[in-house]
Design a protein around this motif. Structure first.
Motif, PDB file in Angstrom:
ATOM      1  N   UNK A  19       0.330  -1.246  -0.083  1.00 50.39           N
ATOM      2  CA  UNK A  19       0.005   0.082  -0.147  1.00 50.39           C
ATOM      3  C   UNK A  19       0.797   1.406   0.197  1.00 50.39           C
ATOM      4  N   UNK A  20       0.719   2.362  -0.637  1.00 50.41           N
ATOM      5  CA  UNK A  20       2.121   3.537  -0.863  1.00 50.41           C
ATOM      6  C   UNK A  20       1.236   4.471  -0.378  1.00 50.41           C
ATOM      7  N   UNK A  21       1.897   5.247   0.097  1.00 55.26           N
ATOM      8  CA  UNK A  21       1.717   6.611   1.569  1.00 55.26           C
ATOM      9  C   UNK A  21       0.933   6.870   0.468  1.00 55.26           C
ATOM     10  N   UNK A  22       0.734   7.352  -1.088  1.00 54.13           N
ATOM     11  CA  UNK A  22      -0.236   8.609  -1.662  1.00 54.13           C
ATOM     12  C   UNK A  22      -1.499   8.016  -1.415  1.00 54.13           C
ATOM     13  N   UNK A  23      -2.260   6.755  -0.453  1.00 55.81           N
ATOM     14  CA  UNK A  23      -3.194   6.464  -0.039  1.00 55.81           C
ATOM     15  C   UNK A  23      -4.238   7.406   0.763  1.00 55.81           C
ATOM     16  N   UNK A  24      -3.408   8.414   1.451  1.00 54.51           N
ATOM     17  CA  UNK A  24      -3.699   9.688   1.810  1.00 54.51           C
ATOM     18  C   UNK A  24      -4.550  10.663   0.712  1.00 54.51           C
ATOM     19  N   UNK A  25      -4.248   9.992  -0.584  1.00 50.37           N
ATOM     20  CA  UNK A  25      -5.106  10.974  -0.994  1.00 50.37           C
ATOM     21  C   UNK A  25      -6.810  10.803  -1.832  1.00 50.37           C
ATOM     22  N   UNK A  26      -6.558   9.372  -0.937  1.00 50.83           N
ATOM     23  CA  UNK A  26      -8.397   8.442  -0.547  1.00 50.83           C
ATOM     24  C   UNK A  26      -9.118   8.784   0.791  1.00 50.83           C
ATOM     25  N   UNK A  27      -8.874  10.574   0.651  1.00 53.62           N
ATOM     26  CA  UNK A  27      -9.773  11.223   1.965  1.00 53.62           C
ATOM     27  C   UNK A  27     -11.122  10.934   2.051  1.00 53.62           C
ATOM     28  N   UNK A  28     -11.783  10.585   1.244  1.00 56.08           N
ATOM     29  CA  UNK A  28     -12.831   9.950   1.098  1.00 56.08           C
ATOM     30  C   UNK A  28     -13.856   9.179   1.116  1.00 56.08           C
ATOM     31  N   UNK A  30      -0.733  -9.367  -0.407  1.00 55.91           N
ATOM     32  CA  UNK A  30       0.116  -7.868  -0.296  1.00 55.91           C
ATOM     33  C   UNK A  30       0.864  -7.854   1.304  1.00 55.91           C
ATOM     34  N   UNK A  31       2.293  -7.171   0.621  1.00 57.89           N
ATOM     35  CA  UNK A  31       2.486  -7.679   2.120  1.00 57.89           C
ATOM     36  C   UNK A  31       3.332  -5.288   2.346  1.00 57.89           C
ATOM     37  N   UNK A  32       4.398  -5.526   3.354  1.00 52.99           N
ATOM     38  CA  UNK A  32       5.025  -4.448   3.370  1.00 52.99           C
ATOM     39  C   UNK A  32       4.329  -3.660   4.811  1.00 52.99           C
ATOM     40  N   UNK A  33       4.467  -2.518   5.198  1.00 53.17           N
ATOM     41  CA  UNK A  33       3.764  -1.706   6.572  1.00 53.17           C
ATOM     42  C   UNK A  33       2.615  -0.353   6.183  1.00 53.17           C
ATOM     43  N   UNK A  34       1.692  -0.716   7.080  1.00 53.47           N
ATOM     44  CA  UNK A  34       0.506   0.210   6.293  1.00 53.47           C
ATOM     45  C   UNK A  34       1.478   1.702   6.501  1.00 53.47           C
ATOM     46  N   UNK A  35       0.919   2.423   5.642  1.00 47.76           N
ATOM     47  CA  UNK A  35       1.463   3.339   5.641  1.00 47.76           C
ATOM     48  C   UNK A  35       1.039   4.148   6.335  1.00 47.76           C
ATOM     49  N   UNK A  36       2.212   5.716   7.154  1.00 41.06           N
ATOM     50  CA  UNK A  36       1.316   6.812   7.507  1.00 41.06           C
ATOM     51  C   UNK A  36       0.052   7.409   6.650  1.00 41.06           C
ATOM     52  N   UNK A  37       0.096   7.539   5.521  1.00 40.53           N
ATOM     53  CA  UNK A  37      -1.070   8.004   5.069  1.00 40.53           C
ATOM     54  C   UNK A  37      -2.253   7.727   5.168  1.00 40.53           C
ATOM     55  N   UNK A  38      -2.271   6.501   5.496  1.00 40.68           N
ATOM     56  CA  UNK A  38      -3.747   5.548   5.871  1.00 40.68           C
ATOM     57  C   UNK A  38      -4.627   6.653   7.238  1.00 40.68           C
ATOM     58  N   UNK A  39      -3.159   7.585   7.439  1.00 41.81           N
ATOM     59  CA  UNK A  39      -4.011   8.279   8.879  1.00 41.81           C
ATOM     60  C   UNK A  39      -5.169   9.687   7.939  1.00 41.81           C
TER      61      UNK A  39
END
Length: 924
Positions: free
Chosen positions: A211-220, A231-240
C-alpha cells in the motif's frame, strides 16, 4: 448444421443492422437504434424464465420493456437492470448500440465468456455491475473512455490476469469491487489517486504489492477490503488521512511491522480486521481512542506485551479477537468494562493469573480463553452469563472444582474444560444447561460419578470425559439421549454395566477402554449376577437396626418363623394400604367428576353401534379424560363420530369433526391400530406426555377416551385444511403467495423444533399432517403417535405411519442406523421442496417416475435452480429468499443423518433468510 446456424445468425445481424436502417431511411421513418440493439442482445442469451417476454421488436421504443428505463425527453435507453433474471449465454454486441446507456446491471445471472473489447464504445456508462456471473478470461483495456464511470463491479466471476492499467484513467470512480476472482500481479498505480473513491474491495484474489503512502489521497474512502491476497509491507502513515474510513479489512495477507500512530485519527472506524498477517510489537494505547470500533480482530499475528488498559474506552465494541499472538501478563480488567461485548477470543496466548470475574458482560455469547496459562478456580460469576453459548477454557492450568454456578449459564451450547487440573465432582447443576450440545472435560482430575442430570440434556451430541478419575455407576437414562454421536469415558474407574439401548448399542470399544470394573458386551466382559442380600431380624436385639449376620444354627428355625410372620404382617399391611388408596381415589374421582361417567357412557354408546366391529363396551368401563380443562362433554356427547363429518383417514385411523353443544369444534381421531396399542396404563402415560406439549405451531391434544377395544384422541379443530390440500387440490384461482409459503415453512420448523426439545420424534412429517389455521399459520399434527406402539419397529413405522412415499428418511431401511430426530429433518426437507416447487414428493407419469429431491438436486447442479420454483407464482417471489430456502431443503435431505442440521438450527437459518442483515450504505 452448425454452419447453417452460423449463416442464419449472420443474416439476422445483416438484416437488423444494415437492411432495417436503410429501409427505414428510404421511407423516412424514425429509427430507434436502442430497439435493434436490445433485440440483438436478447438473441445472444437464453431466457428460461421468459423475463424478457415484453421485448418486442415491433415496438417503436423499448421504454416499457422489463428492466429498461429511458430518458423522458428523448426516449433513449439510459438504464438496463436485469439482475437475477437467470440469463445465460454471452455478452453480445447488441449493447454497444445503446449509446446513451448510463447504468448497466446484469448481476446474479449465469452469463459467461469474455468481455468484448468494444465495450469501451459505450462512453456514457456511469455504473457497470457484472457481478455474480461466470465471466472469465483476461479483462481487456476497455476503460480508455471511462470519464463518466462511477461504479464498477466485476465481483464473483472467474477473471484472471492483471487488472488493466487503463482503469487508472477512470478518475471519477467512487466504488470499485473486483473481489472473488483470480486477479494477480500488482494494482494499477492510479487507483491510489482516486480522490472521490468511497469503496475499494479487492478481496479474494492473488494480488501482490504494497500500500503506497499516496493512499492519503483517498480522503473520501469509507471501505477498504484487501483481505485474502498476497499484499505485503507496512501500513503507511498516509492511511491516517482517510478520516472517513469506517471499515478496514487487511486480513489474510503478509503485512508486517507496527501499526502506524496515525491510525488513531480514524475515529469513525467501526471494523478493524488485521488477522492472519505478520504484525508485531505492542498493541498501542491509542487504540482506545478509536471509540467507534465494534469489531477488533488482531488474531494470528505476532503481537506481544500486555493488552492495553485503554480498551475500556471502546464502549461500542462487540467482537474482540486477539487470539494466536504472544500476549503476556494477566487478563486485562479493562476489557470487563466493554459492556457491549458479544464475543471475546484470547485463545493461544501466554496470559497468566486468575480468570476474570465476567459477570458484568451480560450480553456475552462467546468466550474462548483456551491455550493460555490461567490458574485457580472458575469464577462463580460465570453463572451470571445468561446469554453465553460457547465457553472454552481448555488447555490451561485451572484447578479446584467446577462451580455449581455453571448451571446458571443456561444458554450454553458448547462447554470445553479439557486439559486442566480440575478436581472434585461434575456438578449436577449442569442439567440446567438444557441446550448443551458439546461437553468436553477430558484430561483433568475429576472424581465421583456422572450426575444423573446429564441424562436430561437431550441435545447432547459429543461428550468426552476421558482421562479422569471418575467412578461409580453410569446412569441408565443416558441411553435415552437421542442425539449422541460420541461418548468417551475411557481411562476412568467406572464399575458398573454399560447402559443398553440407543447410542450405547453401537458405542466404540475405544470410548470405554481402561475402565477395569466396567462390564458389558462392548468390553467383552460379562456382568456378575447380583442377588439381594437377605434381611434377617434379630429377636435378641433391642434396637431397630437390622443385623447383617446370620443367627446361630440352633436358633435358625425360630428366627425363620419370626421372619415369616414379619413378612406376612408387612404384606398384609401393604395390601390394606393399597386397597385404601384405590378406594379413596375412586371416591375422589366420582366426587370431582360427576359428569365423566355419563360422558364416557354416551361416548361409548355413540361410537359402539356404528363403528366398532367388536361388542359394544360397557357404558361405565370407558374412561374419558379432558386435558385442556375447557371442553364440556356433559351435553352433546352423542354422535361424536358422524360418518358425514369424516375429515380423512391415515395410517393411524380416521378423523372426524364434531361440534359440541357449546359451539366448540373438535377433531376426533379414532385409532384403528388397537391390536398394536399398548395397555391402558402405557397408553395413558404416553398420551399424557405428548398431551402436555403445547406450541402455537402444534395441534393441541385436548383429551382422550379409552376402552380395551376403542381408543379416541380429541384434538383442537384447525379450520383451514391441510397444506397438501392447499398445494395440490385447490382450484386454479387459488395460489399460495410466497410470503404465505415462507411463513408455513418457518412455522412448521418452529413446531418441530419444539417437539424435539420435548424429546418427541414425529416420524410422519408430510404436507397432509400440516394444518393451516384461520390466520394462515401452520400447525403440525399427528405427532407422538408412534409412541403408542409397543415397540418402535422401523418396519411397522414405515408401513403403518410413514405411508406417504417420498418423505421417509433412508435410515428406515437399515437396521444398523439409529433412528433420531434427523429422520424428521429429512421429511421436513422434502416438505420444503414441496412447498417451494408446488410438486408432490413423487409423481408418476406415463413412462417415468419423478422424484422431487432428485429433480431439484440436478437443477441446482446445472445452475437452473430458478426453474424449480412453482410456476403458479409467476415470478412473484424474491429470488434472494426462494433459492436459499430451496437449497436448504436439499441439505435436509442428505442421506447421511449427521449432515442434516437440527430443527433449532433450521429455525435460525430461516429467520436469517427472512431478515438479512442491514444493507450496505447507498452510494451517492
Amino acid at each position: 448444421m452448425r454452419g447453417l446456424l452460423k449463416m442464419k445468425r449472420l443474416i439476422e445481424l445483416f438484416v437488423l443492422f444494415v437492411l432495417a436502417p436503410l429501409c427505414a431511411r428510404c421511407v423516412n421513418l424514425p429509427l430507434n437504434d436502442d430497439v435493434l440493439g436490445l433485440i440483438v442482445f436478447k438473441a445472444d442469451v437464453q431466457d428460461p424464465k421468459l423475463k424478457l417476454a415484453t421485448w418486442n421488436e415491433d415496438d417503436d421504443n423499448p421504454c416499457n420493456w422489463t428492466g429498461v428505463k429511458c430518458s423522458p425527453g428523448s426516449n433513449r435507453v439510459v438504464e438496463l437492470n436485469l439482475d437475477g433474471f437467470s440469463l445465460s449465454g454471452r455478452l453480445g454486441r447488441g449493447l454497444f448500440q445503446l449509446e446513451f446507456l448510463q447504468r448497466l446491471s446484469l448481476a446474479k445471472n449465469n452469463l459467461s465468456g469474455n468481455i468484448n473489447p468494444n465495450f469501451s464504445r459505450v462512453g456514457n456508462l456511469q455504473v457497470i455491475d457484472l457481478s455474480g456471473n461466470n465471466f472469465s478470461g483476461i479483462v481487456p483495456d476497455v476503460f480508455s473512455q471511462c470519464g463518466s464511470l462511477r461504479v464498477i463491479s466485476l465481483a464473483n466471476n472467474k477473471f484472471f490476469g492483471k487488472i488493466p492499467d487503463s482503469l487508472s484513467l477512470c478518475g471519477s470512480l467512487i466504488a470499485v469491487n473486483l473481489s472473488s476472482n483470480q486477479f494477480s500481479g500488482s494494482l494499477p498505480s492510479g487507483i491510489w489517486s482516486f480522490s472521490g473513491l468511497r469503496s475499494l474491495d479487492l478481496s479474494d484474489n492473488a494480488l501482490v504489492g504494497e500500500i503506497p503512502n499516496v493512499i492519503e489521497n483517498l480522503y473520501n474512502l469509507r471501505t477498504l477490503n484487501l483481505s485474502r491476497n498476497r499484499f505485503s509491507g507496512q501500513i503507511p502513515d498516509g492511511i491516517g488521512n482517510c478520516l472517513l474510513l469506517r471499515s478496514i479489512d487487511l486480513s489474510g495477507n503478509s503485512f508486517s511491522g507496527n501499526l502506524p500512530q496515525t491510525m488513531q485519527k480514524l475515529v469513525l472506524c467501526g471494523n478493524l480486521i488485521l488477522s492472519r498477517n505478520l504484525f508485531e510489537g505492542d498493541v498501542p494505547e491509542w487504540i482506545g481512542g478509536m471509540k467507534s470500533l465494534e469489531t477488533l480482530d488482531f488474531s494470528g499475528n505476532n503481537f506481544t506485551g500486555r493488552i492495553p488498559s485503554t480498551m475500556e474506552n471502546l464502549q461500542y465494541l462487540k467482537v474482540l479477537n486477539l487470539s494466536s499472538n504472544g500476549f503476556t501478563d494477566s487478563f486485562p480488567e479493562s476489557v470487563m468494562k466493554c459492556q457491549s461485548l458479544l464475543a471475546i477470543d484470547f485463545s493461544h496466548n501466554l496470559i497468566t493469573g486468575n480468570l476474570p470475574a465476567t459477570g458484568s458482560l451480560a450480553k456475552l455469547q462467546f468466550l474462548n480463553l483456551s491455550g493460555n496459562s490461567f490458574v485457580g478456580p472458575i469464577p462463580e460469576t460465570i453463572g451470571d452469563l445468561k446469554s453465553l453459548s460457547i465457553l472454552d477454557l481448555s488447555s490451561n492450568r485451572l484447578n479446584v472444582t467446577i462451580p455449581d454456578a455453571i448451571g446458571g449459564a443456561v444458554s450454553l451450547i458448547e462447554l470445553k474444560l479439557d486439559g486442566n487440573f480440575l478436581e472434585g465432582e461434575i456438578p449436577s447443576s449442569i442439567g440446567h444447561c438444557s441446550s448443551l450440545t458439546n461437553l468436553f472435560m477430558s484430561h483433568n482430575n475429576l472424581t465421583g460419578p456422572i450426575p444423573a442430570a446429564l441424562a436430561k440434556l437431550s441435545y447432547l451430541q459429543n461428550v468426552d470425559l476421558s482421562f479422569n478419575n471418575l467412578n461409580g455407576t453410569l446412569p441408565k437414562q443416558l441411553s435415552n439421549l437421542p442425539n449422541l454421536h460420541m461418548f468417551n469415558i475411557s481411562h476412568n474407574d467406572f464399575n458398573s454395566e454399560l447402559p443398553t439401548g440407543g447410542f450405547f448399542n453401537t458405542i466404540s470399544p475405544s470410548s470405554v477402554a481402561s475402565n477395569p470394573s466396567l462390564c458389558g458386551s462392548v468390553v467383552n466382559k460379562s456382568c456378575p449376577s447380583v442377588l439381594p442380600k437377605p434381611i434377617v431380624l434379630n429377636p435378641n436385639s433391642t434396637s431397630d437396626s437390622i443385623s447383617s449376620s446370620l443367627p446361630p444354627s440352633n436358633n435358625h428355625r425360630r428366627n425363620r418363623n419370626i421372619l415369616s410372620i414379619s413378612v406376612l404382617i408387612a404384606i398384609g399391611a401393604a395390601a390394606f394400604i393399597i386397597i385404601g388408596v384405590i378406594s379413596i381415589t375412586i371416591l375422589n374421582f366420582r366426587v370431582q367428576s360427576p359428569t365423566s361417567s355419563s360422558s364416557a357412557a354416551a361416548l361409548a354408546l355413540s361410537v359402539g353401534d356404528d363403528f366398532s366391529h367388536s361388542s359394544s363396551p360397557d357404558a361405565n368401563s370407558g374412561k374419558l379424560v379432558v386435558l385442556s380443562g375447557e371442553l364440556d362433554f356433559s351435553t352433546g356427547a352423542h354422535a361424536l363420530l358422524n360418518k358425514d363429518c369424516e375429515l380423512g383417514r391415515g395410517g393411524f385411523g380416521a378423523v372426524y369433526r364434531t361440534v359440541l353443544r357449546d359451539g366448540h369444534s373438535v377433531a376426533i381421531k379414532k385409532l384403528t391400530v388397537s391390536s398394536l396399542v399398548k395397555s391402558q396404563e402405557d397408553f395413558e402415560r404416553e398420551v399424557r406426555k405428548f398431551g402436555i406439549v403445547r406450541h402455537q405451531n402444534l395441534v393441541a391434544l385436548e383429551g382422550y377416551y379409552w376402552t380395551p377395544s376403542l381408543q379416541l384422541l380429541i384434538y383442537e379443530f384447525v379450520s383451514g385444511g391441510s397444506l397438501y390440500g392447499l398445494l395440490h387440490e385447490a382450484s386454479d384461482d387459488y395460489v399460495l403467495r410466497w410470503n404465505e409459503r415462507f411463513d408455513i415453512i418457518l412455522g412448521t420448523a418452529k413446531g418441530l423444533a419444539h417437539l424435539h426439545q420435548s424429546n418427541t420424534i414425529h416420524y410422519n412429517i408430510k404436507s397432509s399432517n400440516v394444518l393451516i389455521d384461520c390466520n394462515g399459520q401452520p400447525k403440525v399434527g399427528d405427532y407422538g403417535l408412534a409412541r403408542l406402539l409397543p415397540m418402535l419397529d422401523r418396519y411397522v413405522l414405515s408401513s403403518k405411519i410413514q405411508s406417504a412415499l417420498g418423505y421417509m428418511a433412508p435410515e428406515f431401511a437399515c437396521r444398523t442406523v439409529k433412528i433420531t430426530e434427523k429422520c424428521d429433518v429429512y421429511g421436513f426437507g422434502i416438505l420444503i421442496l414441496e412447498v417451494v416447487t408446488g410438486k408432490r414428493p413423487v409423481e408418476y407419469m406415463e413412462d417415468d417416475v419423478a422424484v422431487l429431491c432428485d429433480m431439484v438436486r440436478v437443477a441446482v447442479e446445472e445452475g437452473n435452480v430458478e426453474e424449480c420454483i412453482d410456476s403458479k407464482l409467476r415470478g412473484n417471489f424474491p429470488v434472494e429468499e426462494a433459492i436459499p430456502v430451496l437449497k436448504l431443503g436439499l441439505i435436509c435431505t442428505s442421506h447421511v443423518p449427521s449432515n442434516r442440521p437440527d430443527m433449532r438450527e433450521m429455525v435460525k437459518i430461516l429467520e436469517m433468510i427472512k431478515c438479512p442483515s442491514e444493507l450496505q450504505e447507498e452510494l451517492g
